[in-house]
Write an enzyme that holds these catalytic residues in place. Structure first.
Site, short mmCIF file in Angstrom:
data_model
loop_
_atom_site.label_atom_id
_atom_site.label_comp_id
_atom_site.label_asym_id
_atom_site.label_seq_id
_atom_site.Cartn_x
_atom_site.Cartn_y
_atom_site.Cartn_z
CE1 TYR A 1 -3.69 -2.50 5.15
CE2 TYR A 1 -2.91 -0.27 4.72
CZ TYR A 1 -3.47 -1.46 4.27
OH TYR A 1 -3.82 -1.58 2.94
CB SER B 1 -0.86 0.02 1.27
OG SER B 1 -1.46 1.28 1.43
N1 LIG Z 1 -8.87 -0.49 -0.78
C1 LIG Z 1 -7.84 0.32 -0.60
O1 LIG Z 1 -8.00 1.56 -0.48
C2 LIG Z 1 -6.43 -0.23 -0.55
C3 LIG Z 1 -5.36 0.68 -0.61
C4 LIG Z 1 -4.07 0.21 -0.55
C5 LIG Z 1 -3.84 -1.16 -0.44
N2 LIG Z 1 -4.88 -2.02 -0.38
C6 LIG Z 1 -4.57 -3.45 -0.26
O2 LIG Z 1 -5.14 -4.16 -1.35
C7 LIG Z 1 -5.43 -5.49 -0.94
C8 LIG Z 1 -6.88 -5.84 -1.28
O3 LIG Z 1 -7.73 -4.98 -0.54
P1 LIG Z 1 -9.24 -4.68 -0.95
O4 LIG Z 1 -9.44 -3.24 -0.75
O5 LIG Z 1 -9.55 -5.30 -2.26
O6 LIG Z 1 -9.99 -5.40 0.27
P2 LIG Z 1 -11.28 -6.32 0.36
O7 LIG Z 1 -11.71 -6.26 1.79
O8 LIG Z 1 -12.26 -5.98 -0.70
O9 LIG Z 1 -10.69 -7.78 0.06
C9 LIG Z 1 -9.78 -8.38 0.94
C10 LIG Z 1 -9.97 -9.89 0.86
O10 LIG Z 1 -8.98 -10.50 1.75
C11 LIG Z 1 -9.62 -11.56 2.42
N3 LIG Z 1 -8.92 -11.85 3.68
C12 LIG Z 1 -8.79 -11.03 4.76
N4 LIG Z 1 -8.11 -11.67 5.73
C13 LIG Z 1 -7.79 -12.90 5.25
C14 LIG Z 1 -7.09 -14.01 5.80
N5 LIG Z 1 -6.56 -14.00 7.04
N6 LIG Z 1 -6.93 -15.11 5.03
C15 LIG Z 1 -7.45 -15.16 3.78
N7 LIG Z 1 -8.14 -14.13 3.22
C16 LIG Z 1 -8.30 -13.02 3.95
C17 LIG Z 1 -11.06 -11.06 2.66
O11 LIG Z 1 -11.95 -12.13 2.95
C18 LIG Z 1 -11.34 -10.36 1.35
O12 LIG Z 1 -11.92 -11.24 0.40
C19 LIG Z 1 -5.12 -5.56 0.56
O13 LIG Z 1 -3.83 -6.12 0.76
C20 LIG Z 1 -5.13 -4.11 0.98
O14 LIG Z 1 -4.34 -3.89 2.12
C21 LIG Z 1 -6.18 -1.59 -0.44
#
Ligand SMILES: NC(=O)c1ccc[n+]([C@@H]2O[C@H](COP(=O)([O-])OP(=O)(O)OC[C@H]3O[C@@H](n4cnc5c(N)ncnc54)[C@H](O)[C@@H]3O)[C@@H](O)[C@H]2O)c1
Length: 252
Positions: free
Chosen positions: A153, A140
């Protein structure tokens, strides 16, 4: 993209958001995708939309080594040795550091740092032994430039960047490449839950959209192409690199 046809790729977090779109894109490029997610029903829905000949869902907590090893064995017996790994699963809860509860640190660290370490320790070992592998880790921009309300985080996401670069050095001679993608703020369930917990969170999305040079939040499909590219043969000479996709918000 070259070299994705028929490749066996494990992707964590594919039930939702960024991981969901990446799983669908990888399958469109011809890969066989194993979705490892806590949300089994969500992962199965994605598999149903792709087709069981090109994807399979596994209920896995990425921080549980036995579950990861069992799911990898099941995936490999179906689709063959794993050639690609995308670590997308993640979670956060917004709070200023001085107001955080150490019990929540444990959860954040287990999902965002310890879980990816387990995934590498279990999955990348076979890649190194076979002399081929491509890994993309979703960090991130919080891990590059910091982000208020996301201290623990951000520490995990910064840790993943350092870890990936180190492993990229250790495994280059084994034909394994590892790179990092840093999304900016993106409209996913994770982001909605996060803003819900922030004071003034309802106005955060709007404020961010104004601050982002390309004038909108990220969407899950903004990342799928880069994830596929970093797992493809077009990226064969790229390793240990960190790429931000954030509409220009960060130019790290
Ligand atoms: N959305 C944002 O603004 C953003 C910004 C920067 C980085 N990210 C990163 O992008 C990635 C995806 O995030 P997103 O926004 O699509 O989130 P999201 O919540 O839509 O999806 C995350 C998925 O991870 C799964 N998950 C969580 N804990 C788990 C575990 N212990 N074992 C297996 N699966 C698990 C959840 O069930 C979910 O399906 C993450 O690593 C997040 O940190 C997101």
């Amino acid at each position: 993209m070259r070299g994705l046809e028929g490749k066996a790729i494990i992707l964590t977090g594919g039930a939702s958001g960024i991981g969901r779109d990446a799983a669908i894109r990888l399958a469109e490029e011809g890969a066989k995708v194993g979705i490892f997610d806590l949300n089994e029903a969500g992962a199965q829905e994605v598999v149903d939309s792709i087709g069981a000949d090109r994807a399979a869902a596994y209920r896995v907590d990425i921080s549980d080594r036995e579950q990861v090893a069992a799911a990898m064995a099941a995936f490999e017996s179906h689709f063959g040795p794993t050639q690609g790994l995308a670590n997308v699963a993640g979670w956060d809860s917004a709070r200023l550091f001085m107001d955080t509860d150490p019990a929540v640190w444990d959860k954040v660290i287990r999902i965002n740092l310890y879980g990816p370490l387990v995934m590498h320790h279990v999955v990348v070992r076979g890649m190194a032994e076979r002399g081929f592998g491509r890994v993309v880790n979703i960090s991130s921009d919080a891990g590059r430039v910091g982000s208020s309300g996301e201290s623990v985080y951000a520490a995990c996401k910064g840790g993943i960047i350092a870890f990936t670069k180190t492993l990229a050095r250790e495994l280059a001679r084994n034909g394994v490449t590892l790179n990092i993608l840093c999304p900016g703020p993106t409209d996913t369930p994770l982001f909605s839950d996060f803003t819900k917990d922030m004071p003034g969170g309802d106005r955060l999305a709007e404020g961010l959209a104004k601050a982002i040079p390309l004038r909108r939040l990220g969407r899950p499909d903004d990342y799928a192409g880069m994830i596929a590219f970093l797992l493809s043969d077009d990226a064969a000479f790229i390793t240990g690199q960190t790429i931000s996709i954030s509409g220009g918000l960060t130019m790290a």
